[in-house]
Design a protein around this motif. Structure first.
Motif, short mmCIF file in Angstrom:
data_model
loop_
_atom_site.label_atom_id
_atom_site.label_comp_id
_atom_site.label_asym_id
_atom_site.label_seq_id
_atom_site.Cartn_x
_atom_site.Cartn_y
_atom_site.Cartn_z
N VAL A 1 -3.10 -3.23 12.88
CA VAL A 1 -2.03 -4.29 13.46
C VAL A 1 -1.45 -4.93 12.32
CG1 VAL A 1 -1.60 -6.37 14.80
CG2 VAL A 1 -3.33 -4.76 15.50
N ILE A 2 -2.12 -5.35 11.24
CA ILE A 2 -1.70 -6.56 10.23
C ILE A 2 -1.35 -5.56 8.89
CG2 ILE A 2 -2.56 -8.41 11.13
CD1 ILE A 2 -4.80 -8.30 8.92
N GLY A 3 -2.10 -4.33 8.66
CA GLY A 3 -2.00 -3.78 7.36
C GLY A 3 -0.73 -3.63 7.01
N PRO A 4 0.28 -2.77 7.60
CA PRO A 4 1.61 -2.84 7.21
C PRO A 4 2.38 -3.96 6.57
CG PRO A 4 1.42 -1.40 8.96
CD PRO A 4 0.10 -2.27 8.90
N TYR A 5 2.07 -5.24 7.58
CA TYR A 5 2.68 -6.46 7.01
C TYR A 5 2.09 -6.99 5.65
CZ TYR A 5 4.58 -5.88 11.70
OH TYR A 5 5.27 -5.63 12.87
N VAL A 6 0.85 -6.73 5.45
CA VAL A 6 -0.09 -7.33 4.20
C VAL A 6 0.69 -6.36 3.10
CG1 VAL A 6 -2.26 -7.24 3.40
CG2 VAL A 6 -2.07 -7.92 5.56
N LEU A 7 0.68 -5.23 3.29
CA LEU A 7 1.28 -4.64 2.20
C LEU A 7 2.75 -4.76 1.99
CD1 LEU A 7 0.65 -2.06 0.23
CD2 LEU A 7 1.67 -0.62 1.71
N THR A 8 3.56 -5.05 2.79
CA THR A 8 4.92 -5.44 2.48
C THR A 8 4.96 -6.76 1.79
OG1 THR A 8 5.59 -4.64 4.69
CG2 THR A 8 7.03 -6.09 3.91
N PHE A 9 4.04 -7.70 2.21
CA PHE A 9 4.11 -9.18 1.72
C PHE A 9 3.65 -8.75 0.17
CE2 PHE A 9 1.81 -13.23 0.69
CZ PHE A 9 2.93 -14.00 0.75
N GLY A 10 2.58 -8.13 -0.06
CA GLY A 10 2.26 -7.63 -1.39
C GLY A 10 3.42 -7.15 -2.37
N LEU A 11 4.02 -6.15 -1.60
CA LEU A 11 5.24 -5.39 -2.57
C LEU A 11 6.19 -6.45 -2.86
CD1 LEU A 11 5.71 -1.89 -0.79
CD2 LEU A 11 5.62 -2.27 -3.15
N VAL A 12 6.63 -7.24 -1.91
CA VAL A 12 7.65 -8.17 -1.99
C VAL A 12 7.40 -9.02 -3.32
CG1 VAL A 12 9.03 -10.13 -1.08
CG2 VAL A 12 8.70 -8.09 0.17
N LEU A 13 5.97 -9.67 -3.33
CA LEU A 13 5.69 -10.46 -4.42
C LEU A 13 5.63 -9.87 -5.58
CD1 LEU A 13 2.70 -12.84 -2.57
CD2 LEU A 13 4.96 -13.33 -3.26
N PHE A 14 5.06 -8.65 -5.68
CA PHE A 14 4.93 -7.82 -6.81
C PHE A 14 6.45 -7.56 -7.59
CE2 PHE A 14 0.49 -5.74 -6.51
CZ PHE A 14 -0.20 -6.86 -6.23
N ALA A 15 7.11 -7.13 -6.74
CA ALA A 15 8.59 -6.56 -6.99
C ALA A 15 9.22 -8.09 -7.55
CB ALA A 15 9.18 -5.87 -5.92
N PHE A 16 9.09 -9.22 -6.95
CA PHE A 16 10.02 -10.28 -7.28
C PHE A 16 9.59 -10.85 -8.62
CE2 PHE A 16 10.31 -15.17 -7.03
CZ PHE A 16 11.88 -15.22 -7.08
#
Length: 462
Positions: free
Chosen positions: A347-362
């Protein structure tokens, strides 16, 4: 297409075996000269992250300098790069990433040390440092063309490569796919946030980095640990597969086409270097601004950046991919990591990864903005800083709508060209690194004796 083909060939030549051997070879040479410092002094280095006295000249404290460097270093490569390495080289690639990081810690130590030793103050009263300064001030004025080559390459990478387009594209595409956010909206928000932070210069970037970087690293590691706990029974088998594949290759299975030992080595070393940037010369630009009077102290703190980036964060990603079996599926890059998270946390896996990717990239955008600014200041003086910042912000805004393969290839090439002058300087100044290390270690011994005598006197007085 002919231009792209030519650039692709040049890119392959620049990032071919000679440069990778030079990168790892420099790390091995420094490891030998420093007598395995990354092993015996790692506990001290980790302790210094939080206990450094910050009693020297500089713009930010040592922790802030480390977080600024980690902001640029810990990026999409920790998620996408690891997945790419394992998809092409098999699970054994992760082992060779560890090896590149182990020797890269000695390289990163030397970079941080030299950055502080040869730093200078610009016309605005800010600290300037990094390879361009330790090349010119350490090796001598006759090596200035190498320093200029590094600085020009650094500006180009910041404006057209790691600092803008790939990171912005990663954010807008991830938010669009996972959250359904329109690309223009995400692009506008990113641009405004970057402008608000970067206009304030290093202190502003450092302030934001010291808040976001520790949080994002802990958040991502906890997410990966959750997946590993769920798949705890698979961990021994995964580690066995990683080690055996590193020396015997990996057979084809599922969507994985198979890989030789050489493919594992090349992909592991290359992606490891791309991820932790040891030897590329970017991190010492941030290290130079640290408030310290001991170059070796900041060298030790800088060294932990490679440990955190590769030994911790990349390992978490790699183990997650292997234990979930996502590495042998059909997906590639970020999609492969997304499959791993979705399999373990439906349920939450893809959203957790999205949040991590956004922070890493920013945070990578913020860190590379500063790197490019210091390179620009070296080339044009302080008058070039404001125009550079405005151009950078403009390119961040445009990055969401551009997919220029040629620009990314050029950026990759100049990224490699940053490494060459930096590695020449590290080898040429390795004697200075050894002497400064001895001075600092002797200072620590003297401090211990003073503390011991003080405690003894207090005890006797009782």
């Amino acid at each position: 297409m002919d231009v792209l083909k030519l650039l692709d060939q040049i890119d392959g030549l620049v990032w071919g075996p000679p440069l990778l051997v030079l990168l790892v070879g420099t790390g091995i040479w420094l490891t030998l000269r420093l007598k395995l410092l990354q092993v015996f002094r790692l506990p001290l280095a980790l302790k210094l992250i939080f206990t450094a006295k910050n009693d020297g000249s500089g713009d930010v404290n040592s922790f802030g300098a480390l977080c600024t460097a980690l902001a640029a270093t810990v990026g999409t490569g920790n998620i996408v790069g690891v997945a790419t390495a394992i998809k092409t080289g098999g699970p054994g690639a992760l082992f060779w990433m560890w090896m590149a990081a182990f020797f890269g810690m000695a390289t990163k130590y030397a970079e941080g040390l030299l950055a502080v030793k040869y730093r200078s103050v610009d016309a605005n009263g800010q600290i300037s440092g990094g390879p361009m300064y330790y090349i010119e001030n350490g090796l001598g004025k006759k090596y200035r063309p190498l320093a200029v080559l590094f600085a020009v390459s650094g500006v180009l990478v910041a404006l057209f490569g790691i600092g803008t387009f790939p990171q912005v594209n990663a954010i807008v595409s991830t938010c669009n796919l996972s959250l359904g956010l329109p690309v223009p909206v995400t692009a506008m928000v990113i641009t405004l946030l970057v402008a608000l932070v970067t206009i304030g210069g290093l202190e502003s970037i450092s302030r934001v980095s010291t808040k976001i970087v520790p949080f994002m690293a802990v958040f991502y590691v906890i997410a990966c640990l959750t997946i590993l706990i769920i798949n705890a029974g698979q961990i021994p088998q995964a580690i066995s597969l990683i080690i055996s594949s590193a020396f015997s290759g990996t057979a084809a299975t599922g969507g994985f086409l198979g890989a030789t030992v050489m493919m594992a080595i090349r992909n592991g070393v290359a992606r490891g270097v791309f991820s932790n940037e040891s030897g590329l010369g970017s991190a010492p630009i941030a290290a130079a601004a640290a408030k310290t009077k001991w170059p070796a102290e900041q060298g030790l703190i800088s060294m932990t950046g490679t440990f955190i980036d590769t030994i911790i964060i990349c390992t978490m990603t790699g183990l997650t991919l292997v234990v979930t079996g996502a590495w042998s599926g059909d997906a590639k890059g970020a999609a492969m990591t997304q499959d791993a998270f979705a399999a373990a946390l439906p349920v939450i896996g893809p959203y957790v990864l999205t949040f991590g990717l956004v922070l890493f990239a920013f945070t990578t955008i913020l860190g590379w903005n500063y790197y490019g600014e210091r390179c620009c200041e070296y080339l044009f003086g302080v008058k070039g800083i404001k125009p550079y910042r405005y151009v950078f912000i403009g390119l961040v805004a445009a990055g969401a709508f551009l997919k220029l393969e040629a620009i990314w290839l050029i950026a990759d090439i100049v990224n490699g060209l940053m490494a060459l002058p930096n590695l020449i300087a590290l080898l040429g100044l390795s004697g200075v690194v050894v002497l400064e290390t001895q001075r600092y270690l002797e200072h620590l011994e003297r401090e211990k004796l003073v503390t011991l005598k003080s405690k003894t006197c207090c005890y006797k007085s009782r």
